[in-house]
Design a protein around this motif. Structure first.
Motif, mmCIF file in Angstrom:
data_model
loop_
_atom_site.group_PDB
_atom_site.id
_atom_site.type_symbol
_atom_site.label_atom_id
_atom_site.label_comp_id
_atom_site.label_asym_id
_atom_site.label_seq_id
_atom_site.Cartn_x
_atom_site.Cartn_y
_atom_site.Cartn_z
ATOM 1 N N MET A 1 0.832 -1.211 0.000
ATOM 2 C CA MET A 1 0.000 0.000 0.000
ATOM 3 C C MET A 1 0.865 1.258 0.000
ATOM 4 O O MET A 1 0.607 2.218 -0.727
ATOM 5 N N ILE A 2 1.875 1.219 0.844
ATOM 6 C CA ILE A 2 2.782 2.373 0.916
ATOM 7 C C ILE A 2 3.522 2.532 -0.397
ATOM 8 O O ILE A 2 3.758 3.649 -0.877
ATOM 9 N N ILE A 3 3.883 1.418 -1.010
ATOM 10 C CA ILE A 3 4.604 1.484 -2.283
ATOM 11 C C ILE A 3 3.732 2.126 -3.354
ATOM 12 O O ILE A 3 4.196 2.898 -4.199
ATOM 13 N N GLY A 4 2.436 1.865 -3.313
ATOM 14 C CA GLY A 4 1.525 2.486 -4.273
ATOM 15 C C GLY A 4 1.446 3.986 -4.111
ATOM 16 O O GLY A 4 1.470 4.744 -5.090
ATOM 17 N N TYR A 5 1.368 4.458 -2.864
ATOM 18 C CA TYR A 5 1.365 5.912 -2.620
ATOM 19 C C TYR A 5 2.662 6.571 -3.093
ATOM 20 O O TYR A 5 2.659 7.663 -3.662
ATOM 21 N N VAL A 6 3.758 5.895 -2.861
ATOM 22 C CA VAL A 6 5.056 6.440 -3.301
ATOM 23 C C VAL A 6 5.098 6.526 -4.814
ATOM 24 O O VAL A 6 5.597 7.503 -5.407
ATOM 25 N N ALA A 7 4.566 5.505 -5.482
ATOM 26 C CA ALA A 7 4.555 5.513 -6.949
ATOM 27 C C ALA A 7 3.693 6.649 -7.483
ATOM 28 O O ALA A 7 4.078 7.364 -8.423
ATOM 29 N N TYR A 8 2.511 6.856 -6.857
ATOM 30 C CA TYR A 8 1.666 7.968 -7.284
ATOM 31 C C TYR A 8 2.346 9.321 -7.038
ATOM 32 O O TYR A 8 2.230 10.249 -7.850
ATOM 33 N N LEU A 9 3.047 9.414 -5.929
ATOM 34 C CA LEU A 9 3.745 10.669 -5.619
ATOM 35 C C LEU A 9 4.839 10.947 -6.631
ATOM 36 O O LEU A 9 5.000 12.074 -7.101
ATOM 37 N N ILE A 10 5.591 9.899 -6.962
ATOM 38 C CA ILE A 10 6.655 10.080 -7.959
ATOM 39 C C ILE A 10 6.066 10.472 -9.310
ATOM 40 O O ILE A 10 6.584 11.342 -10.018
ATOM 41 N N LEU A 11 4.960 9.822 -9.674
ATOM 42 C CA LEU A 11 4.309 10.154 -10.941
ATOM 43 C C LEU A 11 3.811 11.596 -10.961
ATOM 44 O O LEU A 11 3.948 12.303 -11.971
ATOM 45 N N ALA A 12 3.257 12.046 -9.835
ATOM 46 C CA ALA A 12 2.774 13.438 -9.764
ATOM 47 C C ALA A 12 3.930 14.425 -9.897
ATOM 48 O O ALA A 12 3.824 15.452 -10.577
ATOM 49 N N VAL A 13 5.061 14.085 -9.235
ATOM 50 C CA VAL A 13 6.237 14.967 -9.342
ATOM 51 C C VAL A 13 6.731 15.020 -10.774
ATOM 52 O O VAL A 13 7.090 16.088 -11.304
ATOM 53 N N VAL A 14 6.759 13.885 -11.449
ATOM 54 C CA VAL A 14 7.212 13.845 -12.846
ATOM 55 C C VAL A 14 6.287 14.671 -13.734
ATOM 56 O O VAL A 14 6.741 15.409 -14.620
ATOM 57 N N VAL A 15 4.983 14.548 -13.500
ATOM 58 C CA VAL A 15 4.022 15.323 -14.294
ATOM 59 C C VAL A 15 4.210 16.820 -14.086
ATOM 60 O O VAL A 15 4.184 17.614 -15.031
ATOM 61 N N VAL A 16 4.405 17.216 -12.821
ATOM 62 C CA VAL A 16 4.610 18.646 -12.535
ATOM 63 C C VAL A 16 5.876 19.151 -13.211
ATOM 64 O O VAL A 16 5.899 20.243 -13.805
ATOM 65 N N ILE A 17 6.949 18.378 -13.121
ATOM 66 C CA ILE A 17 8.210 18.782 -13.759
ATOM 67 C C ILE A 17 8.030 18.877 -15.269
ATOM 68 O O ILE A 17 8.515 19.812 -15.924
ATOM 69 N N PHE A 18 7.311 17.891 -15.829
ATOM 70 C CA PHE A 18 7.078 17.887 -17.271
ATOM 71 C C PHE A 18 6.289 19.120 -17.707
ATOM 72 O O PHE A 18 6.631 19.780 -18.694
ATOM 73 N N LEU A 19 5.222 19.428 -16.961
ATOM 74 C CA LEU A 19 4.394 20.583 -17.328
ATOM 75 C C LEU A 19 5.148 21.902 -17.155
ATOM 76 O O LEU A 19 5.010 22.816 -17.976
ATOM 77 N N SER A 20 5.937 22.007 -16.087
ATOM 78 C CA SER A 20 6.702 23.232 -15.873
ATOM 79 C C SER A 20 7.739 23.447 -16.964
ATOM 80 O O SER A 20 8.082 24.584 -17.314
ATOM 81 N N ALA A 21 8.265 22.312 -17.511
ATOM 82 C CA ALA A 21 9.238 22.437 -18.601
ATOM 83 C C ALA A 21 8.571 22.610 -19.951
ATOM 84 O O ALA A 21 9.186 23.124 -20.892
ATOM 85 N N ALA A 22 7.308 22.206 -20.069
ATOM 86 C CA ALA A 22 6.640 22.247 -21.369
ATOM 87 C C ALA A 22 5.812 23.501 -21.585
ATOM 88 O O ALA A 22 5.669 23.965 -22.721
ATOM 89 N N ILE A 23 5.259 24.052 -20.540
ATOM 90 C CA ILE A 23 4.328 25.172 -20.684
ATOM 91 C C ILE A 23 5.067 26.501 -20.493
ATOM 92 O O ILE A 23 5.806 26.678 -19.515
ATOM 93 N N ARG A 24 4.857 27.430 -21.433
ATOM 94 C CA ARG A 24 5.376 28.788 -21.329
ATOM 95 C C ARG A 24 4.238 29.771 -21.617
ATOM 96 O O ARG A 24 3.377 29.495 -22.468
ATOM 97 N N ILE A 25 4.230 30.849 -20.922
ATOM 98 C CA ILE A 25 3.238 31.899 -21.142
ATOM 99 C C ILE A 25 3.982 33.180 -21.528
ATOM 100 O O ILE A 25 4.823 33.672 -20.762
ATOM 101 N N LEU A 26 3.663 33.671 -22.698
ATOM 102 C CA LEU A 26 4.307 34.886 -23.213
ATOM 103 C C LEU A 26 3.328 36.053 -23.151
ATOM 104 O O LEU A 26 2.155 35.908 -23.522
ATOM 105 N N ARG A 27 3.837 37.191 -22.690
ATOM 106 C CA ARG A 27 2.996 38.395 -22.630
ATOM 107 C C ARG A 27 2.777 38.948 -24.041
ATOM 108 O O ARG A 27 3.419 38.519 -25.000
ATOM 109 N N GLU A 28 1.912 39.960 -24.108
ATOM 110 C CA GLU A 28 1.550 40.533 -25.405
ATOM 111 C C GLU A 28 2.762 41.111 -26.134
ATOM 112 O O GLU A 28 2.838 41.079 -27.372
ATOM 113 N N TYR A 29 3.700 41.670 -25.402
ATOM 114 C CA TYR A 29 4.862 42.301 -26.013
ATOM 115 C C TYR A 29 6.054 41.348 -26.142
ATOM 116 O O TYR A 29 7.165 41.790 -26.467
#
Length: 254
Positions: A1-29
């Motif tokens: 059970m604990i191993i499953g929570y750790v796996a979900y946590l690692i997956l969430a961290v990977v997703v956050v890192i992926f999104l932070s590296a993939a998404i950019r927001i540029l202003r109008e100028y």
């Protein structure tokens, strides 16, 4: 059970890192110059930009007008006068691709080019032109800079010369020159006045010579003016024809 929570946590961290590296927001100028595996693939923005992490990189470029102060430059004018001149440079990026790819640091390159162009252009003019024809000099410098920075995707919109600093000796020399010019103008104006007055006197003399009675009236008017001043001395003008009459008699007596 604990191993499953750790796996979900690692997956969430990977997703956050992926999104932070993939998404950019540029202003109008802002615009983003995108490189895929090191090769240019396009200019994106403004708004939401999605990149492939570790495969694509983006360089942000600001499209607003940039104001840069050109440091004081030692300039020797065409009439061999040493002055210090500084200016203000206004430019903006119109082609982000060329601004990023064609030049390493467009800010430093434009600033250095502005300094050399300022010295080059002002060195072809005399000091009087630097002081009195700044608008024309600003336009000349702006056109040259705009032409040379066009390959970098940069548009130079304006150049303004701020100060032209002279040493103390030159300031005193200019003051003496201005004083001499004012004296020359005063003498010319005075001479023109004397010339016009002489012409009017000649014209008046010709008119009075046509009517001897007019000269007598002028004599009486002069006496009236003298009497009005309450002077103890009265100078009575003697007509020239009377003097010439007596001079003619004396010549005959001899």
């Amino acid at each position: 059970m604990i191993i499953g929570y750790v796996a979900y946590l690692i997956l969430a961290v990977v997703v956050v890192i992926f999104l932070s590296a993939a998404i950019r927001i540029l202003r109008e100028y802002e615009r983003g110059v995108v490189f895929t595996l090191g090769r240019f693939t396009g200019v994106k923005g403004p708004g939401l930009i999605i990149l492939v992490p570790f495969v694509q990189q983006m360089v942000r470029v600001d499209l607003r007008v940039v104001v840069r102060d050109v440091p004081p430059q030692d300039v020797i004018s065409r009439d061999n006068v040493s002055v210090k001149v500084n200016a203000v440079l206004y430019f903006r990026i119109v082609d982000p691709e060329r601004a990023v790819i064609q030049v390493e640091d467009f800010m430093a390159a434009t600033n250095q080019l502005a300094q050399t162009t300022l010295r080059s252009v002002l060195g072809k003019h005399e000091l009087d032109e630097m002081l009195s024809e700044r608008d024309r000099l600003n336009s000349d410098i702006q056109e040259i800079l705009d032409l040379r920075t066009d390959a970098w995707g940069i548009k130079v919109s304006n150049v303004e010369i701020k100060d032209v600093d002279l040493n103390e000796n030159m300031i005193r020399a200019i003051a003496k020159q201005a004083e001499a010019e004012r004296l020359r103008r005063a003498k010319v104006i005075n001479a023109d006045g004397e010339q016009q007055a002489a012409a009017k006197l000649v014209e008046a003399g010709k008119m009075l010579a046509q009517e001897p009675q007019a000269m007598q009236l002028r004599y009486f008017e002069a006496l009236h003016d003298i009497a009005g001043e309450r002077s103890s001395t009265v100078v009575f003008p003697v007509p020239m024809d009377i003097i010439s009459h007596f001079m003619g008699k004396s010549d005959k007596a001899k």
